[in-house]
Write a protein that holds these residues in place. Structure first.
Motif, PDB file in Angstrom:
ATOM      1  N   THR A   9       0.822  -1.206   0.000  1.00 12.51           N
ATOM      2  CA  THR A   9       0.000   0.000   0.000  1.00 12.51           C
ATOM      3  C   THR A   9       0.861   1.262   0.000  1.00 12.51           C
ATOM      4  O   THR A   9       2.073   1.213   0.239  1.00 12.51           O
ATOM      5  N   THR A  10       0.221   2.392  -0.244  1.00  7.96           N
ATOM      6  CA  THR A  10       0.917   3.673  -0.167  1.00  7.96           C
ATOM      7  C   THR A  10       1.455   3.910   1.240  1.00  7.96           C
ATOM      8  O   THR A  10       2.554   4.458   1.415  1.00  7.96           O
ATOM      9  N   ALA A  11       0.700   3.488   2.242  1.00  5.69           N
ATOM     10  CA  ALA A  11       1.161   3.635   3.628  1.00  5.69           C
ATOM     11  C   ALA A  11       2.429   2.822   3.859  1.00  5.69           C
ATOM     12  O   ALA A  11       3.340   3.267   4.576  1.00  5.69           O
ATOM     13  N   ALA A  12       2.508   1.632   3.261  1.00  4.01           N
ATOM     14  CA  ALA A  12       3.707   0.795   3.404  1.00  4.01           C
ATOM     15  C   ALA A  12       4.901   1.443   2.714  1.00  4.01           C
ATOM     16  O   ALA A  12       6.035   1.363   3.207  1.00  4.01           O
ATOM     17  N   VAL A  13       4.653   2.085   1.571  1.00  2.00           N
ATOM     18  CA  VAL A  13       5.725   2.795   0.871  1.00  2.00           C
ATOM     19  C   VAL A  13       6.258   3.934   1.736  1.00  2.00           C
ATOM     20  O   VAL A  13       7.468   4.109   1.901  1.00  2.00           O
ATOM     21  N   ALA A  14       5.342   4.719   2.306  1.00  2.00           N
ATOM     22  CA  ALA A  14       5.750   5.833   3.168  1.00  2.00           C
ATOM     23  C   ALA A  14       6.541   5.329   4.370  1.00  2.00           C
ATOM     24  O   ALA A  14       7.584   5.907   4.733  1.00  2.00           O
ATOM     25  N   GLU A 185       9.777  -6.898  -1.265  1.00  2.00           N
ATOM     26  CA  GLU A 185      10.738  -6.324  -0.322  1.00  2.00           C
ATOM     27  C   GLU A 185      10.967  -4.835  -0.548  1.00  2.00           C
ATOM     28  O   GLU A 185      11.278  -4.090   0.386  1.00  2.00           O
ATOM     29  N   GLY A 186      10.794  -4.376  -1.806  1.00  2.00           N
ATOM     30  CA  GLY A 186      11.009  -2.972  -2.131  1.00  2.00           C
ATOM     31  C   GLY A 186       9.751  -2.136  -2.081  1.00  2.00           C
ATOM     32  O   GLY A 186       9.771  -0.964  -2.444  1.00  2.00           O
ATOM     33  N   ARG A 187       8.634  -2.732  -1.630  1.00  2.21           N
ATOM     34  CA  ARG A 187       7.339  -2.043  -1.500  1.00  2.21           C
ATOM     35  C   ARG A 187       6.833  -1.546  -2.862  1.00  2.21           C
ATOM     36  O   ARG A 187       6.392  -0.406  -3.006  1.00  2.21           O
ATOM     37  N   GLU A 249      10.770  -4.323   9.831  1.00  6.91           N
ATOM     38  CA  GLU A 249      10.268  -5.009   8.638  1.00  6.91           C
ATOM     39  C   GLU A 249      11.079  -4.696   7.387  1.00  6.91           C
ATOM     40  O   GLU A 249      11.197  -5.537   6.493  1.00  6.91           O
ATOM     41  N   ASN A 250      11.646  -3.497   7.320  1.00  8.06           N
ATOM     42  CA  ASN A 250      12.336  -3.091   6.100  1.00  8.06           C
ATOM     43  C   ASN A 250      13.809  -3.473   6.058  1.00  8.06           C
ATOM     44  O   ASN A 250      14.507  -3.122   5.106  1.00  8.06           O
ATOM     45  N   ARG A 251      14.284  -4.225   7.048  1.00  8.55           N
ATOM     46  CA  ARG A 251      15.683  -4.660   7.020  1.00  8.55           C
ATOM     47  C   ARG A 251      15.959  -5.603   5.850  1.00  8.55           C
ATOM     48  O   ARG A 251      17.092  -5.740   5.399  1.00  8.55           O
TER      49      ARG A 251
END
Length: 295
Positions: A9-14, A185-187, A249-251
């Motif tokens: 989602t856009t929220a996950a990208v942010a 992994e890269g959203r 989560e983004n590691r």
């Protein structure tokens, strides 16, 4: 079109860019995009600027134009173009951290906003040029990305898109081990190929102005990033703690760097500049379309 196993989602990208904010700036610098190497001897900052110049030349940027940077990151490209091309820049980012950093480096004629492009609220026909540097990949609704660009450009306006693209008809192993994980992994809510982008742009109303595959000129970016990350892991305890932090989560993006390098090496992924034109209005005539851009 390739879609990740989990919805992005856009929220996950942010959250991705907010979470990795300090790491992005330390590894990439203010320009969070690929570099463009012509001789191979350019420094990373020189290559980053070369990518911008390549885009600016093909958008025919001239003084006093109104230009939109869709997914502007830290605003470095917008600042550079305002200062070197004398254009008025507006940039949208969904990352509050990126916008906050951009606010520390104000430049006349540059307006950076925390705003989702898909719900931008801009009036019709308010820009002469628009571009997206590696941000269309993050759009959950790519057709709306093109529709909004078409709506907000003036007749005769140009849209330039630097995009991570899948090869045409990737093999199952390429999707399973490279392209789908890169999306997840890269959203990236999805990854298209050149034909997907052309179809969406034409559906929005654009004419195809040209395209350039510059994959071989940009892939050095990932060697440099991997070397920098490896050096930071050895020398900086913050990086080691982050990679070992299960709640981060983004590691996983550290692994994505390796996948991206392999994807370029195997030509599973392509990096292209795509240029589209909003047709001129009545009485403005037609311009000759380019079949391709010089690489």
């Amino acid at each position: 079109m390739i879609h990740p196993k989990t919805v992005q989602t856009t929220a996950a990208v942010a959250a991705h860019y907010d979470d990795l904010d300090a790491f992005y700036r330390e590894i990439w610098g203010d320009h969070v995009h690929h570099g463009y190497w012509v001789t191979g001897r350019e420094t990373p900052p020189e290559a980053a600027v070369a990518l911008i110049e390549f885009l600016a030349d093909h958008l025919n940027l001239a003084p006093d134009l109104d230009v939109m940077d869709i997914g502007c990151g830290y605003g470095a490209t917008a600042r550079y173009l305002a200062q070197t091309r004398d254009v008025r820049m507006t940039g949208f980012t969904v990352s509050a951290a990126q916008a906050a950093y951009a606010a520390t480096k104000p430049v006349p004629g540059v307006d950076i906003r925390v705003q989702d492009w898909l719900t931008n609220g801009l009036p019709d026909a308010c820009f002469d040029r628009a571009y997206s540097i590696e941000s269309s990949e993050h759009m959950p609704d790519k057709q709306r990305f093109f529709d909004e660009a078409f709506r907000t450009l003036r007749p005769g306006g140009l849209l330039g898109v630097y995009a991570w693209l899948s090869k045409t008809d990737p093999r199952p192993w390429e999707v399973r081990h490279l392209l789908e994980p890169i999306c997840r992994e890269g959203r990236l809510p999805s990854m298209g190929d050149e034909a997907d982008y052309a179809a969406m742009a034409e559906h929005a109303g654009f004419e195809i102005q040209g395209q350039a595959d510059i994959s071989d000129r940009v892939r050095k970016t990932w060697w440099i990033c991997l070397k920098r990350v490896a050096g930071k892991i050895v020398s900086d305890d913050r990086y080691r703690r982050f990679l070992l932090q299960r709640s981060a989560e983004n590691r996983i993006f550290a692994l994505t760097l390796v996948r991206l390098l392999v994807a370029y090496r195997t030509h599973s992924m392509r990096y292209c500049l795509l240029v589209y034109r909003k047709p001129a209005g009545a009485g403005e005539g037609n311009r000759t379309l380019l079949a391709s851009l010089e690489g």
